[in-house]
Design a protein around this motif. Sequence first.
Motif, PDB file in Angstrom:
ATOM      1  N   ALA A  35       0.868  -1.169   0.000  1.00 51.00           N
ATOM      2  CA  ALA A  35       0.000   0.000   0.000  1.00 51.00           C
ATOM      3  C   ALA A  35       0.906   1.220   0.000  1.00 51.00           C
ATOM      4  O   ALA A  35       1.993   1.189   0.589  1.00 51.00           O
ATOM      5  N   MET A  36       0.461   2.283  -0.651  1.00 55.03           N
ATOM      6  CA  MET A  36       1.322   3.454  -0.818  1.00 55.03           C
ATOM      7  C   MET A  36       0.637   4.700  -0.289  1.00 55.03           C
ATOM      8  O   MET A  36      -0.599   4.824  -0.308  1.00 55.03           O
ATOM      9  N   GLY A  37       1.459   5.633   0.142  1.00 57.01           N
ATOM     10  CA  GLY A  37       0.926   6.896   0.627  1.00 57.01           C
ATOM     11  C   GLY A  37       1.783   8.060   0.175  1.00 57.01           C
ATOM     12  O   GLY A  37       2.961   7.892  -0.153  1.00 57.01           O
ATOM     13  N   TRP A  38       1.163   9.215   0.146  1.00 57.23           N
ATOM     14  CA  TRP A  38       1.869  10.476  -0.055  1.00 57.23           C
ATOM     15  C   TRP A  38       1.696  11.324   1.211  1.00 57.23           C
ATOM     16  O   TRP A  38       0.580  11.409   1.756  1.00 57.23           O
ATOM     17  N   PHE A  39       2.790  11.915   1.621  1.00 54.94           N
ATOM     18  CA  PHE A  39       2.796  12.817   2.767  1.00 54.94           C
ATOM     19  C   PHE A  39       3.499  14.096   2.331  1.00 54.94           C
ATOM     20  O   PHE A  39       4.188  14.125   1.313  1.00 54.94           O
ATOM     21  N   ARG A  40       3.343  15.154   3.128  1.00 55.85           N
ATOM     22  CA  ARG A  40       4.051  16.395   2.818  1.00 55.85           C
ATOM     23  C   ARG A  40       4.461  17.092   4.105  1.00 55.85           C
ATOM     24  O   ARG A  40       3.823  16.913   5.144  1.00 55.85           O
ATOM     25  N   GLY A  73      -3.146   3.202   5.091  1.00 55.46           N
ATOM     26  CA  GLY A  73      -3.147   3.887   6.372  1.00 55.46           C
ATOM     27  C   GLY A  73      -2.787   5.344   6.194  1.00 55.46           C
ATOM     28  O   GLY A  73      -2.255   5.731   5.151  1.00 55.46           O
ATOM     29  N   SER A  74      -3.075   6.150   7.212  1.00 52.88           N
ATOM     30  CA  SER A  74      -2.784   7.576   7.130  1.00 52.88           C
ATOM     31  C   SER A  74      -1.756   8.030   8.154  1.00 52.88           C
ATOM     32  O   SER A  74      -1.430   9.219   8.210  1.00 52.88           O
ATOM     33  N   ALA A  75      -1.260   7.127   8.959  1.00 46.05           N
ATOM     34  CA  ALA A  75      -0.296   7.497  10.000  1.00 46.05           C
ATOM     35  C   ALA A  75       1.122   7.201   9.544  1.00 46.05           C
ATOM     36  O   ALA A  75       1.398   6.135   8.981  1.00 46.05           O
ATOM     37  N   GLU A  76       2.021   8.139   9.803  1.00 51.79           N
ATOM     38  CA  GLU A  76       3.413   7.971   9.394  1.00 51.79           C
ATOM     39  C   GLU A  76       4.024   6.678   9.910  1.00 51.79           C
ATOM     40  O   GLU A  76       4.743   5.991   9.181  1.00 51.79           O
ATOM     41  N   TYR A  77       3.750   6.350  11.160  1.00 54.05           N
ATOM     42  CA  TYR A  77       4.420   5.207  11.773  1.00 54.05           C
ATOM     43  C   TYR A  77       4.059   3.886  11.096  1.00 54.05           C
ATOM     44  O   TYR A  77       4.783   2.895  11.239  1.00 54.05           O
ATOM     45  N   GLU A  78       2.997   3.875  10.317  1.00 54.76           N
ATOM     46  CA  GLU A  78       2.590   2.647   9.638  1.00 54.76           C
ATOM     47  C   GLU A  78       3.467   2.337   8.426  1.00 54.76           C
ATOM     48  O   GLU A  78       3.486   1.216   7.938  1.00 54.76           O
ATOM     49  N   TYR A  79       4.180   3.345   7.940  1.00 54.42           N
ATOM     50  CA  TYR A  79       4.933   3.199   6.702  1.00 54.42           C
ATOM     51  C   TYR A  79       6.391   2.881   6.981  1.00 54.42           C
ATOM     52  O   TYR A  79       7.050   3.567   7.767  1.00 54.42           O
ATOM     53  N   SER A  80       6.893   1.856   6.328  1.00 56.06           N
ATOM     54  CA  SER A  80       8.244   1.374   6.604  1.00 56.06           C
ATOM     55  C   SER A  80       9.299   1.957   5.680  1.00 56.06           C
ATOM     56  O   SER A  80      10.468   2.011   6.044  1.00 56.06           O
ATOM     57  N   PHE A  81       8.895   2.333   4.478  1.00 57.51           N
ATOM     58  CA  PHE A  81       9.865   2.774   3.471  1.00 57.51           C
ATOM     59  C   PHE A  81       9.461   4.140   2.938  1.00 57.51           C
ATOM     60  O   PHE A  81       8.291   4.375   2.641  1.00 57.51           O
ATOM     61  N   TRP A  82      10.472   5.002   2.806  1.00 61.08           N
ATOM     62  CA  TRP A  82      10.238   6.385   2.421  1.00 61.08           C
ATOM     63  C   TRP A  82      11.198   6.812   1.324  1.00 61.08           C
ATOM     64  O   TRP A  82      12.354   6.376   1.295  1.00 61.08           O
ATOM     65  N   GLY A  83      10.719   7.696   0.441  1.00 61.77           N
ATOM     66  CA  GLY A  83      11.603   8.336  -0.514  1.00 61.77           C
ATOM     67  C   GLY A  83      12.261   9.552   0.107  1.00 61.77           C
ATOM     68  O   GLY A  83      12.010   9.891   1.267  1.00 61.77           O
ATOM     69  N   GLN A  84      13.083  10.226  -0.687  1.00 63.96           N
ATOM     70  CA  GLN A  84      13.828  11.389  -0.203  1.00 63.96           C
ATOM     71  C   GLN A  84      13.017  12.677  -0.293  1.00 63.96           C
ATOM     72  O   GLN A  84      13.401  13.688   0.310  1.00 63.96           O
ATOM     73  N   LYS A 138       6.539  22.971   9.899  1.00 65.57           N
ATOM     74  CA  LYS A 138       5.352  22.198  10.282  1.00 65.57           C
ATOM     75  C   LYS A 138       5.663  20.711  10.335  1.00 65.57           C
ATOM     76  O   LYS A 138       6.675  20.254   9.798  1.00 65.57           O
ATOM     77  N   GLU A 139       4.771  19.980  10.981  1.00 68.46           N
ATOM     78  CA  GLU A 139       4.893  18.534  11.038  1.00 68.46           C
ATOM     79  C   GLU A 139       4.550  17.941   9.666  1.00 68.46           C
ATOM     80  O   GLU A 139       3.788  18.528   8.899  1.00 68.46           O
ATOM     81  N   ARG A 140       5.098  16.775   9.415  1.00 74.00           N
ATOM     82  CA  ARG A 140       4.734  16.073   8.185  1.00 74.00           C
ATOM     83  C   ARG A 140       3.278  15.615   8.313  1.00 74.00           C
ATOM     84  O   ARG A 140       2.861  15.148   9.381  1.00 74.00           O
ATOM     85  N   GLU A 141       2.531  15.730   7.212  1.00 75.33           N
ATOM     86  CA  GLU A 141       1.112  15.391   7.262  1.00 75.33           C
ATOM     87  C   GLU A 141       0.729  14.467   6.120  1.00 75.33           C
ATOM     88  O   GLU A 141       1.330  14.487   5.049  1.00 75.33           O
ATOM     89  N   PHE A 142      -0.296  13.697   6.352  1.00 74.90           N
ATOM     90  CA  PHE A 142      -0.828  12.769   5.371  1.00 74.90           C
ATOM     91  C   PHE A 142      -1.525  13.527   4.252  1.00 74.90           C
ATOM     92  O   PHE A 142      -2.230  14.504   4.490  1.00 74.90           O
TER      93      PHE A 142
END
Length: 123
Positions: free
Chosen positions: A33-38, A104-115, A43-47
Amino acid sequence: QVQLAESGGGLVQAGGSLRLSCTASEGALGNYAMGWFRQAPGKEREFVAAISRSGTFTYHADSVKGRFTISRDNAKNTVYLQMNTLKPEDTAVYYCAAKLGTTGSAEYEYSFWGQGTQVTVSS
């Protein structure tokens, strides 16, 4: 394990559009499953948006609903974020992320991130 890289960011005027891409250089995105955050300055990173492994299920944050659309092409190992009617408050570094299991919408759920890729919207 999956290696992610975002592209497509840039400078755009308010009201304009951009399409972000997230490509996996290692691993098959179809397994995640994939997500985009900003994250905007100070500010804090947000979904922003998420999509299921097959692409059947998507959801978007209220702040972007109706303007942004997440999609994916598993054959191309790529996830997209189409951003329309951009506003100055959309200015941020945009990150894609991958997780096993359901969306999911929570950062902690995601294991892999881009730069991340910078999006700047001028007024």
